[in-house]
Design a protein around this motif. Structure first.
Motif, PDB file in Angstrom:
ATOM      1  N   MET A  95       0.810  -1.214   0.000  1.00  0.00           N
ATOM      2  CA  MET A  95       0.000   0.000   0.000  1.00  0.00           C
ATOM      3  C   MET A  95       0.847   1.269   0.000  1.00  0.00           C
ATOM      4  SD  MET A  95      -2.900  -1.186   2.751  1.00  0.00           S
ATOM      5  CE  MET A  95      -3.327  -2.932   2.865  1.00  0.00           C
ATOM      6  N   VAL A  96       2.169   1.105  -0.166  1.00  0.00           N
ATOM      7  CA  VAL A  96       3.070   2.258  -0.155  1.00  0.00           C
ATOM      8  C   VAL A  96       4.025   2.161  -1.341  1.00  0.00           C
ATOM      9  CG1 VAL A  96       2.954   2.609   2.331  1.00  0.00           C
ATOM     10  CG2 VAL A  96       4.693   1.085   1.386  1.00  0.00           C
ATOM     11  N   ASP A  97       4.625   3.286  -1.711  1.00  0.00           N
ATOM     12  CA  ASP A  97       5.576   3.329  -2.813  1.00  0.00           C
ATOM     13  C   ASP A  97       6.905   2.704  -2.417  1.00  0.00           C
ATOM     14  OD1 ASP A  97       3.758   4.675  -4.414  1.00  0.00           O
ATOM     15  OD2 ASP A  97       4.457   6.655  -3.765  1.00  0.00           O
ATOM     16  N   LYS A  98       7.651   2.319  -3.441  1.00  0.00           N
ATOM     17  CA  LYS A  98       8.987   1.751  -3.233  1.00  0.00           C
ATOM     18  C   LYS A  98       9.880   2.690  -2.433  1.00  0.00           C
ATOM     19  CE  LYS A  98      11.890   1.495  -6.822  1.00  0.00           C
ATOM     20  NZ  LYS A  98      13.269   1.972  -6.575  1.00  0.00           N
ATOM     21  N   SER A  99       9.719   3.985  -2.624  1.00  0.00           N
ATOM     22  CA  SER A  99      10.577   4.949  -1.927  1.00  0.00           C
ATOM     23  C   SER A  99      10.404   4.861  -0.411  1.00  0.00           C
ATOM     24  CB  SER A  99      10.267   6.373  -2.409  1.00  0.00           C
ATOM     25  OG  SER A  99       8.905   6.701  -2.160  1.00  0.00           O
ATOM     26  N   ARG A 100       9.190   4.541   0.047  1.00  0.00           N
ATOM     27  CA  ARG A 100       8.968   4.387   1.485  1.00  0.00           C
ATOM     28  C   ARG A 100       9.763   3.193   2.022  1.00  0.00           C
ATOM     29  NH1 ARG A 100       3.615   6.018   3.406  1.00  0.00           N
ATOM     30  NH2 ARG A 100       3.859   4.499   5.106  1.00  0.00           N
ATOM     31  N   LEU A 101       9.787   2.115   1.254  1.00  0.00           N
ATOM     32  CA  LEU A 101      10.558   0.947   1.670  1.00  0.00           C
ATOM     33  C   LEU A 101      12.044   1.288   1.719  1.00  0.00           C
ATOM     34  CD1 LEU A 101       8.906  -1.868  -0.516  1.00  0.00           C
ATOM     35  CD2 LEU A 101       8.244  -1.115   1.757  1.00  0.00           C
TER      36      LEU A 101
END
Length: 293
Positions: free
Chosen positions: A39-45
């Motif tokens: 539920m989040v973008d790759k950048s958050r990871l």
């Protein structure tokens, strides 16, 4: 070491402590990006893990696994998977390839829809085979899923249906011409899934998916917070008439309720019912569930 690390269902914080430790130890990390989505973008990871991630699409995982596994016999390489690593057969295949190359493998598990579906109130040991439902086209309407639902129904078991997603897919013309032009992502919704189920029921007429007599539960963004996770229960007819926004954002799943139905399951799922009275009446009169009215 080659790590396959489950990310769980929701966001960057669903990774386990063991999984995060493995990520920190890897010199190269891939993010599998086609069997499911977070539920989040790759950048958050990347910000949370403090590591750059390499997106791995279907072609890379299925046909270029040698590149993913390169050097994993000498350094740590990781593949991040939404949910649990064994939620898709693709990941079993890459494990076999790694072992054939004498690369040590470690799997780090996490929550997946296969166990988190219990959030709807149905008991996990009353589920039968899980099935997948793909997008129909004008010329392709595969119906093998119906046989598995019927097998479950004959045993009075619930059926979890995983709804199709299309990520980095080519249309027929671009595929035939070899053009790397991809369609926008698509995610099957619960209303569309119900429509396809009823279309096949009308052809098969085995009466296992009778709209007014079959209980079902739609789920979306399971594992998210209260503003994200949605659960909606009712008959198939009830679900078919609800506006799309009732079911929340993708990813969606659908459960066909089996006749092995406990009164606590009825009562728990009733809190999500489109029509609580109708939900109880069908559970009692069609499913034969003993309820205290």
């Amino acid at each position: 070491m080659f790590y396959i690390i489950g990310l769980g269902l929701c966001d960057e914080k669903d990774i386990t402590v063991r999984g995060l430790e493995a990520v920190k130890s890897c010199s190269r990390i891939y993010l599998e990006a086609y069997t499911s989505i977070l539920m989040v973008d790759k950048s958050r990871l990347e910000a949370f893990y403090e590591k750059p991630l390499i997106l791995a699409d279907r072609d890379m995982v299925e046909t270029e696994s040698d590149e993913i596994l390169r050097g994993a016999d000498k350094e740590n390489v990781g593949l991040l998977v939404v949910g649990d690593p064994f939620g898709a057969t693709t990941h079993a295949d890459i494990i076999l390839r790694a072992r054939a190359l004498k690369i040590p493998v470690r799997v780090i598990h996490n929550a997946s829809i296969m166990n988190a579906v219990g959030a709807c109130g149905l008991q996990l040991y009353n589920f039968g085979q899980t099935v997948s439902l793909v997008f129909f086209t004008d010329t392709w309407k595969p119906d093998s899923f119906y046989d598995k639902i019927k097998e479950n129904a004959d045993l009075d078991m619930h059926t979890l249906i995983l709804l199709d997603i299309k990520v980095k897919e080519q249309n027929e013309e671009n595929l035939a011409r070899g053009r790397k032009i991809y369609e926008p992502p698509r995610y099957m919704s619960i209303p569309q899934a119900v429509s396809q189920l009823l279309e096949i029921e009308s052809l098969r007429q085995s009466e296992i998916l009778v709209p007014e007599k079959t209980l079902a539960i739609g789920l979306s963004r399971v594992g998210g917070d209260e503003s994200q996770q949605k659960i909606v229960s009712g008959t198939l007819a009830d679900l078919a008439t609800q506006p799309a926004e009732v079911f929340g954002e993708p990813l969606h799943s659908l459960v066909i309720v089996g006749k092995k139905l406990h009164h606590l399951e009825v009562e728990y799922a009733q809190q999500y019912a489109v029509n609580a009275t109708n939900w109880r009446n069908v559970a009692r009169d069609v499913y034969g569930c003993a309820l205290d009215d």
